[in-house]
Design an enzyme around this catalytic site. Sequence first.
Site, PDB file in Angstrom:
ATOM      1  N   CYS A   1     -23.124  35.728  15.780  1.00 45.10           N
ATOM      2  CA  CYS A   1     -23.743  34.397  15.793  1.00 45.10           C
ATOM      3  C   CYS A   1     -24.749  34.160  16.917  1.00 45.10           C
ATOM      4  O   CYS A   1     -25.807  33.587  16.691  1.00 45.10           O
ATOM      5  CB  CYS A   1     -22.645  33.335  15.853  1.00 45.10           C
ATOM      6  SG  CYS A   1     -21.654  33.268  14.372  1.00 45.10           S
TER       7      CYS A   1
ATOM      8  N   ARG B   1     -26.439  44.239  28.760  1.00 40.90           N
ATOM      9  CA  ARG B   1     -26.185  45.011  27.549  1.00 40.90           C
ATOM     10  C   ARG B   1     -24.714  44.885  27.130  1.00 40.90           C
ATOM     11  O   ARG B   1     -24.016  45.879  26.944  1.00 40.90           O
ATOM     12  CB  ARG B   1     -26.566  46.476  27.763  1.00 40.90           C
ATOM     13  CG  ARG B   1     -26.770  47.269  26.460  1.00 40.90           C
ATOM     14  CD  ARG B   1     -27.145  48.722  26.745  1.00 40.90           C
ATOM     15  NE  ARG B   1     -28.262  48.819  27.650  1.00 40.90           N
ATOM     16  CZ  ARG B   1     -28.231  49.483  28.804  1.00 40.90           C
ATOM     17  NH1 ARG B   1     -27.143  50.121  29.181  1.00 40.90           N
ATOM     18  NH2 ARG B   1     -29.293  49.508  29.586  1.00 40.90           N
ATOM     19  N   SER B   2     -24.247  43.668  26.969  1.00 38.03           N
ATOM     20  CA  SER B   2     -22.865  43.464  26.540  1.00 38.03           C
ATOM     21  C   SER B   2     -22.733  43.823  25.067  1.00 38.03           C
ATOM     22  O   SER B   2     -23.708  43.799  24.310  1.00 38.03           O
ATOM     23  CB  SER B   2     -22.437  42.013  26.758  1.00 38.03           C
ATOM     24  OG  SER B   2     -23.080  41.166  25.819  1.00 38.03           O
TER      25      SER B   2
ATOM     26  N   ASP C   1     -29.325  46.738  32.001  1.00 32.70           N
ATOM     27  CA  ASP C   1     -27.960  46.512  32.453  1.00 32.70           C
ATOM     28  C   ASP C   1     -27.868  46.859  33.927  1.00 32.70           C
ATOM     29  O   ASP C   1     -28.855  47.293  34.540  1.00 32.70           O
ATOM     30  CB  ASP C   1     -26.970  47.336  31.619  1.00 32.70           C
ATOM     31  CG  ASP C   1     -25.616  46.641  31.485  1.00 32.70           C
ATOM     32  OD1 ASP C   1     -25.592  45.424  31.249  1.00 32.70           O
ATOM     33  OD2 ASP C   1     -24.590  47.320  31.616  1.00 32.70           O
TER      34      ASP C   1
END
Length: 340
Positions: A178, A213-214, A236
Amino acid sequence: MASSDGHGVLLKSDSIAASFRKEVLAGLGELSQPPTLVGILSTNSKPSKFYAEFTQKTCEELGFKFILKMVGSAAQSSLADGEGVEEAIIEANEDDAINGIMVYYPIYGGQQDHYLQQIVSPYKDVEGLHFKFHYNLYHNIRFIDPESLSLSSPHGLQPIDHASEVPPEGTVKSIIPCTPLAIVKSLEHCGVYNSLLKYGDRAYGRTVTVINRSEVVGRPLAALLANDGARVFSVDIDSIQEYNKRPVSVKADLKAARYNPRHVVHPSTLTLPECLAQSDVVISAVPSAQYKVKTEHLKVGCICLNISAEKNFEKDIREKASIYLPSVGKVTILMLLRNL
């Protein structure tokens, strides 16, 4: 697109959310009864509690049924974070009266949260965090046969051509996480996507920097933008990677035909300031009040989006940025409700 005082536009997410609000209401009006969403809150985290309350408020305003299920430390201070969350997910999976499930993360962090995301039934996963949806995103598979969700593995499935935004007969759009989807819709609103280009390549010619960069936001967002044609720098704490779209294969063999053109990742030798200096769009999602993107490093006229609960940009951001969007939360909720 500058304001009269010479600064860039401060764009609130309300105007972007408005059109999707109408779309969600129209879809709701076609149903015989409103869908039911259950939100599972298992920690006493203030951001998670706020998000749960905001979800409930939005659902009630639009006419969706919302059930807030509190377990663990959210229900009782003597209980541990996450205690009972797995059981709550399983119960919701098995309850035919529940149409959608969302879980408020982080709970444990890392692999344990990833494990919980896979327990949610893909038929009820409105957040798009199940591995099947991530597989589709990373392989640029946009439309699926709903029956494929019951298969134990996505391997061997033939991708469905996506020359048009309209799903081919017998298929539906694969759910996209989402928050990354809300960011893409926000960029479309800001004119970053070029509607004159063919579907699937409308971010072509744009350079984007995504900071953090999760696995929930940063990496899927970088892949999503690259699959739409953008050049993406994924930043990151210990590395910078460059994401580009893989060119269409001219090989006629079956192995090549199995895959849609999708992103490829390479290590980058550029520094963060060098990435920012050439980026048309900068998106930051660093969960730290101390982290700030330096305004002096930004390209003049760029578009900046803050995705973190903290303010990742300096106060003078609009002296360089043509558009600054401080939050996409209201758009994210509507993306979630579209999946019900």
